[in-house]
Structure formats: structure tokens, C-alpha cells
Design a protein around this motif. Sequence first.
Motif, PDB file in Angstrom:
ATOM      1  N   ILE A   2       4.485   1.661 -18.832  1.00  0.00           N
ATOM      2  CA  ILE A   2       3.928   0.315 -18.867  1.00  0.00           C
ATOM      3  C   ILE A   2       2.968   1.005 -20.135  1.00  0.00           C
ATOM      4  N   LEU A  29       7.014   0.896 -22.598  1.00  0.00           N
ATOM      5  CA  LEU A  29       6.771  -0.689 -23.335  1.00  0.00           C
ATOM      6  C   LEU A  29       5.958  -0.456 -23.903  1.00  0.00           C
ATOM      7  N   THR A 136      -7.346   1.703 -19.830  1.00  0.00           N
ATOM      8  CA  THR A 136      -8.825   0.690 -19.673  1.00  0.00           C
ATOM      9  C   THR A 136      -9.468   0.165 -20.142  1.00  0.00           C
TER      10      THR A 136
HETATM   11  P1  FAD Z   1      -4.037   5.114 -22.195  1.00  0.00           P
HETATM   12  O1  FAD Z   1      -4.947   6.290 -22.975  1.00  0.00           O
HETATM   13  O2  FAD Z   1      -5.708   3.586 -22.589  1.00  0.00           O
HETATM   14  O3  FAD Z   1      -3.377   4.463 -23.021  1.00  0.00           O
HETATM   15  C1  FAD Z   1      -2.650   2.794 -22.394  1.00  0.00           C
HETATM   16  C2  FAD Z   1      -1.603   2.386 -23.008  1.00  0.00           C
HETATM   17  O4  FAD Z   1      -1.287   1.314 -22.768  1.00  0.00           O
HETATM   18  C3  FAD Z   1      -2.417   2.166 -24.526  1.00  0.00           C
HETATM   19  O5  FAD Z   1      -1.705   2.828 -25.436  1.00  0.00           O
HETATM   20  C4  FAD Z   1      -2.698   0.603 -24.094  1.00  0.00           C
HETATM   21  O6  FAD Z   1      -2.061  -0.020 -25.662  1.00  0.00           O
HETATM   22  C5  FAD Z   1      -1.516   0.293 -23.563  1.00  0.00           C
HETATM   23  N1  FAD Z   1      -1.778  -0.765 -22.729  1.00  0.00           N
HETATM   24  C6  FAD Z   1      -2.423  -1.328 -22.224  1.00  0.00           C
HETATM   25  N2  FAD Z   1      -2.363  -2.347 -21.847  1.00  0.00           N
HETATM   26  C7  FAD Z   1      -0.589  -2.931 -21.785  1.00  0.00           C
HETATM   27  C8  FAD Z   1       0.535  -4.001 -22.177  1.00  0.00           C
HETATM   28  N3  FAD Z   1      -0.238  -4.821 -21.530  1.00  0.00           N
HETATM   29  N4  FAD Z   1       1.195  -3.640 -22.400  1.00  0.00           N
HETATM   30  C9  FAD Z   1       1.942  -2.705 -22.962  1.00  0.00           C
HETATM   31  N5  FAD Z   1       0.942  -1.326 -23.418  1.00  0.00           N
HETATM   32  C10 FAD Z   1      -0.195  -1.557 -22.863  1.00  0.00           C
HETATM   33  N6  FAD Z   1     -11.037  11.937 -20.136  1.00  0.00           N
HETATM   34  C11 FAD Z   1     -10.640  13.246 -20.609  1.00  0.00           C
HETATM   35  O7  FAD Z   1      -9.891  13.861 -19.967  1.00  0.00           O
HETATM   36  N7  FAD Z   1     -11.664  13.677 -21.544  1.00  0.00           N
HETATM   37  C12 FAD Z   1     -12.141  13.044 -22.448  1.00  0.00           C
HETATM   38  O8  FAD Z   1     -13.206  13.997 -23.618  1.00  0.00           O
HETATM   39  C13 FAD Z   1     -12.264  11.750 -22.028  1.00  0.00           C
HETATM   40  N8  FAD Z   1     -13.486  11.262 -22.832  1.00  0.00           N
HETATM   41  C14 FAD Z   1     -13.398   9.796 -22.882  1.00  0.00           C
HETATM   42  C15 FAD Z   1     -13.965   8.716 -23.853  1.00  0.00           C
HETATM   43  C16 FAD Z   1     -14.241   7.649 -23.832  1.00  0.00           C
HETATM   44  C17 FAD Z   1     -15.065   6.995 -24.706  1.00  0.00           C
HETATM   45  C18 FAD Z   1     -13.762   6.849 -22.686  1.00  0.00           C
HETATM   46  C19 FAD Z   1     -13.642   5.778 -22.461  1.00  0.00           C
HETATM   47  C20 FAD Z   1     -12.666   7.885 -21.696  1.00  0.00           C
HETATM   48  C21 FAD Z   1     -12.646   9.291 -21.852  1.00  0.00           C
HETATM   49  N9  FAD Z   1     -11.458   9.603 -21.263  1.00  0.00           N
HETATM   50  C22 FAD Z   1     -11.525  11.198 -21.015  1.00  0.00           C
HETATM   51  C23 FAD Z   1     -10.879   8.829 -19.886  1.00  0.00           C
HETATM   52  C24 FAD Z   1      -9.457   9.022 -20.949  1.00  0.00           C
HETATM   53  O9  FAD Z   1      -9.422   7.336 -20.849  1.00  0.00           O
HETATM   54  C25 FAD Z   1      -8.654   9.408 -20.414  1.00  0.00           C
HETATM   55  O10 FAD Z   1      -8.798  10.385 -20.253  1.00  0.00           O
HETATM   56  C26 FAD Z   1      -6.880   9.258 -20.482  1.00  0.00           C
HETATM   57  O11 FAD Z   1      -6.331   9.360 -21.914  1.00  0.00           O
HETATM   58  C27 FAD Z   1      -6.334   8.009 -20.163  1.00  0.00           C
HETATM   59  O12 FAD Z   1      -5.092   7.690 -20.426  1.00  0.00           O
HETATM   60  P2  FAD Z   1      -4.127   6.807 -19.882  1.00  0.00           P
HETATM   61  O13 FAD Z   1      -2.559   7.184 -20.586  1.00  0.00           O
HETATM   62  O14 FAD Z   1      -4.294   6.332 -18.913  1.00  0.00           O
HETATM   63  O15 FAD Z   1      -4.794   5.282 -20.601  1.00  0.00           O
END
Ligand code: FAD
Length: 410
Positions: A2, A29, A136
Motif C-alpha cells: 500500500i 495500491l 505521513t
Molecule cells: P510518501 O512519499 O508519502 O508516499 C506514500 C504514498 O502512499 C503516497 O503516494 C500516498 O498517496 C499513498 N497512500 C497514503 N495513504 C494511503 C492509503 N490509505 N491507501 C493507498 N495509498 C495511500 N526526506 C528526504 O530524504 N529528503 C528531503 O529533502 C525531505 N524533505 C521533506 C520535506 C517535507 C515538507 C516533508 C513533510 C518531508 C520531507 N522528507 C524528506 C521526508 C519524506 O517524506 C520522505 O523522505 C519520503 O519521501 C517519504 O516516502 P514514503 O514512501 O514513506 O511516503
Amino acid sequence: MIGAGQAGLSAAGQLLRKRLRPNEDFVILDANDGPGGAWRHRWDALTFDAAHGIHDLPGMPLDPPDPAEPASRVVARYYGSYERELGLPIVRPVRVESVEHHTAPTENDGKAGHFTVTGADGRTWRARTVINATGTWDSPYIPYYPGIAEFNGRQLHTRGYSSAADFAGQRVLVVGGGTSALQFLLQLDQAGARTVWTTRRAPDWADRFFDSSWGVDVEASVSARTTMGLPPLSVVAATGLPVTEQYLAGLTSGVLISRGPLRRITPTGAVLDGPGPDGGAVPSQGHVADALLAPGGAAAGGLDRVPALTGRACTAVSTEDPLTTWETEVDTILWATGFRASMDHLSPLHVRERGGGVMMLPDGVSVVKRPGLFLVGYGASASTIGATRAGRRAAVQAAAASHPPQSGHL
Ligand code: FAD
């Protein structure tokens, strides 16, 4: 699986390497309309060079883009190429609403049982393992302060920020001690807003940069908490704020000086504990003095470049000091107060501890209370480097649990 952000894509790449078959053995998904995960939604002023570093997805380095291009576009394009090149089986937009686990063994699932994943449109998927990579972004956090509901001006969270130009000429209270707050303060100042920065604690400046060792350190300090089931710390709480040249300029001008903790909100502004807008700052404790004074360090030139930090500020005075209370009028409150893990859809699994955290095994991806469920991008892995590494670890375990691979993996 997910979620198709950095964590989900990294895990998916590894599942392919482990010879799991797209669609037959696993699907992803994703709630978004297109590639990019949370990056897709970030404001245009967050250009690629202003981001703190985006780690490569496994096996496909990111070609250096124009540094002035918004990171949202760069990352959406990069993730999109990754998805296409690897032929990832992404189903979108699907917002997962619930994940349930059925322990009753069936012929195909063996003793472990299976998960049922239900989307907002009512579709269901059945899986032996679930890799949850939902990030998040969808769970903005605004803390409660007395008076918050009575404020007559505008309030918005990081998630709703799009451009500093929207705030030109306004008085803006920026709440929060992370890097988003720093970037907003600098941009708003440049756009002609008058800012006041409030943080709960004195900012902890650290003499380091957001490089890969930073990501690894975040993992180490945060995973110590998640193995105890405590809610994860924010990245900045784990590592401190980097003293970059850009931030040093803000410290020098006073824009990046916290004016004290927020006590309450009034209909027209806020009351802060602190010496007031001009009377020095809530001093930086942490490592700022070392960082600034280090010969040849990031901020070589010394403390005299930061008038607001001279004198009292350098004596590591804490917010427990008897500080005065002062009131400021503002038009807007910008809550740069962070996010929480987006995991409401996992509620039926009852994996949260009383304090809201999820107890993880030391591998940082396996959930103690629900074997077969992996969290990636959670807690210690909430950075692009952490998410990449966690995705890989979770996929290796999910693949190992896939024998025989008759029912799918999400
Ligand atoms: P996400 O990129 O949030 O991906 C999650 C995915 O899950 C999304 O596509 C979403 O649509 C999907 N999703 C969520 N809930 C559901 C659901 N119920 N059902 C189906 N799909 C769902 N990190 C760094 O390393 N470098 C940076 O420069 C940096 N800058 C940041 C700036 C900001 C403002 C913030 C808030 C964070 C930053 N971060 C940075 C941290 C960053 O969030 C993480 O690095 C990383 O991009 C998160 O990846 P992820 O795959 O965990 O989550």
C-alpha cells in the motif's frame, strides 16, 4: 503493498529482484492520481536544490535535474520513469480504507491466515503479507492550544502552503521547530511578510548536513524508540537543525530566532513566553555555539555574525528560565508542526500501543503484534534514504514468506 512513494517503490523493486511476478504475486495500491508519493503535493518553491537530498531508488540513479526545478516535478517524473521501466503493477487511485487479518487457516494460506484489504471504492484484495508504505503526508498534525478555535485570522498547515507570495504584507506566526518552518520563515521574509517564529523548545542547531550519514543516524536514534512501541521522533528531534549558509543568514538577520514557546492564541494573535520580539531570543542550546565557532566549520566567522545569539544566548539558557510573557498580533498562523504516520486503515489490526506507537522488531520493518505486516517509511525510515533501505528489507522478508506464492502480496 500500500503506497507508491519512495518506500513502496523501493520495496517493489526488490520484490521483482526476488522474482515475484507483477500482478500475479503482488500489486501496489496507491491513493494518488499519478507518481510522486508525497512529493507530488509539495509547494513549487521547494526546488530540487532546496530539498535536503533525495536518495536514489535502487538500481536507477536520478539524473541531476535543473536545481531550480520544483522538487515535486523532479520526483514525480523520476518515480514515473521507475514505475514504467520496471513495469510495476500500480493500481491508482485506490485509497485503502481498511486492512483486516483473518486467522482462520485456509488451504492456500497455511497457518498464517490472510489479510483482506478494502479500498474506498469497495474493491477488496486478499494477501498473505502486506507492506504498508503510506507515509505521513495525509496526516497533518496541529497541536491544541487554548484559544485556537477563536482566532479570527487564517490558519493553515504545511500541507496547505503553496507560495510565500500569498503572505506578502501580512504578519505571520510560524509554529514549529523543523526544517519546513525554517524554509517558510526565509521565504516569507523575502516575500515581504513580517514573521514571528515560535518553538516549544530552543532550536537545536547541529553542525552537519543532510547527507546519507544523517539518514543513517536518524534510523539509529528513532528505531530505539519504535522497538519499544513509542511514537517515532521527528527527524529534527533526532538530529538537530543543520547550520547551512542559508540558515546562518536567517540567524544573523533575526528571522530564524525563535521568540519563545507559544502559550495561547487570542482572537487577533498569540501570547508567547519569551523576552519579546526584540529582546534577544530564546537561545539555542544544542551545538550551535560549537557549530558557529568551529574554525573553518559550516559557519566559520564566529558568533559575532549572529548578533541575536551573542551574550545571553550563548549561555545555553533553557526555556525553564523565568521568561516574560508577551503578545503579538498576527494575520495568519502557519502550523509547521509536522505529520503523523498515515495508518488509520490499519486500525482493525490493533497494532498501536497505548501511546500511539507501533512496536517494531529491531529490523525496523516487522510489526511485533502482526506477523506478515511490514511498515516501511515509518519512524526510523521516514527519509528517502531510510525508506529505500526499509523497503528493501521488508521486500526480502515478504518474498521469503511467499512460498508457495499462490496468494498475492500487497
Ligand atoms: P510518501 O512519499 O508519502 O508516499 C506514500 C504514498 O502512499 C503516497 O503516494 C500516498 O498517496 C499513498 N497512500 C497514503 N495513504 C494511503 C492509503 N490509505 N491507501 C493507498 N495509498 C495511500 N526526506 C528526504 O530524504 N529528503 C528531503 O529533502 C525531505 N524533505 C521533506 C520535506 C517535507 C515538507 C516533508 C513533510 C518531508 C520531507 N522528507 C524528506 C521526508 C519524506 O517524506 C520522505 O523522505 C519520503 O519521501 C517519504 O516516502 P514514503 O514512501 O514513506 O511516503
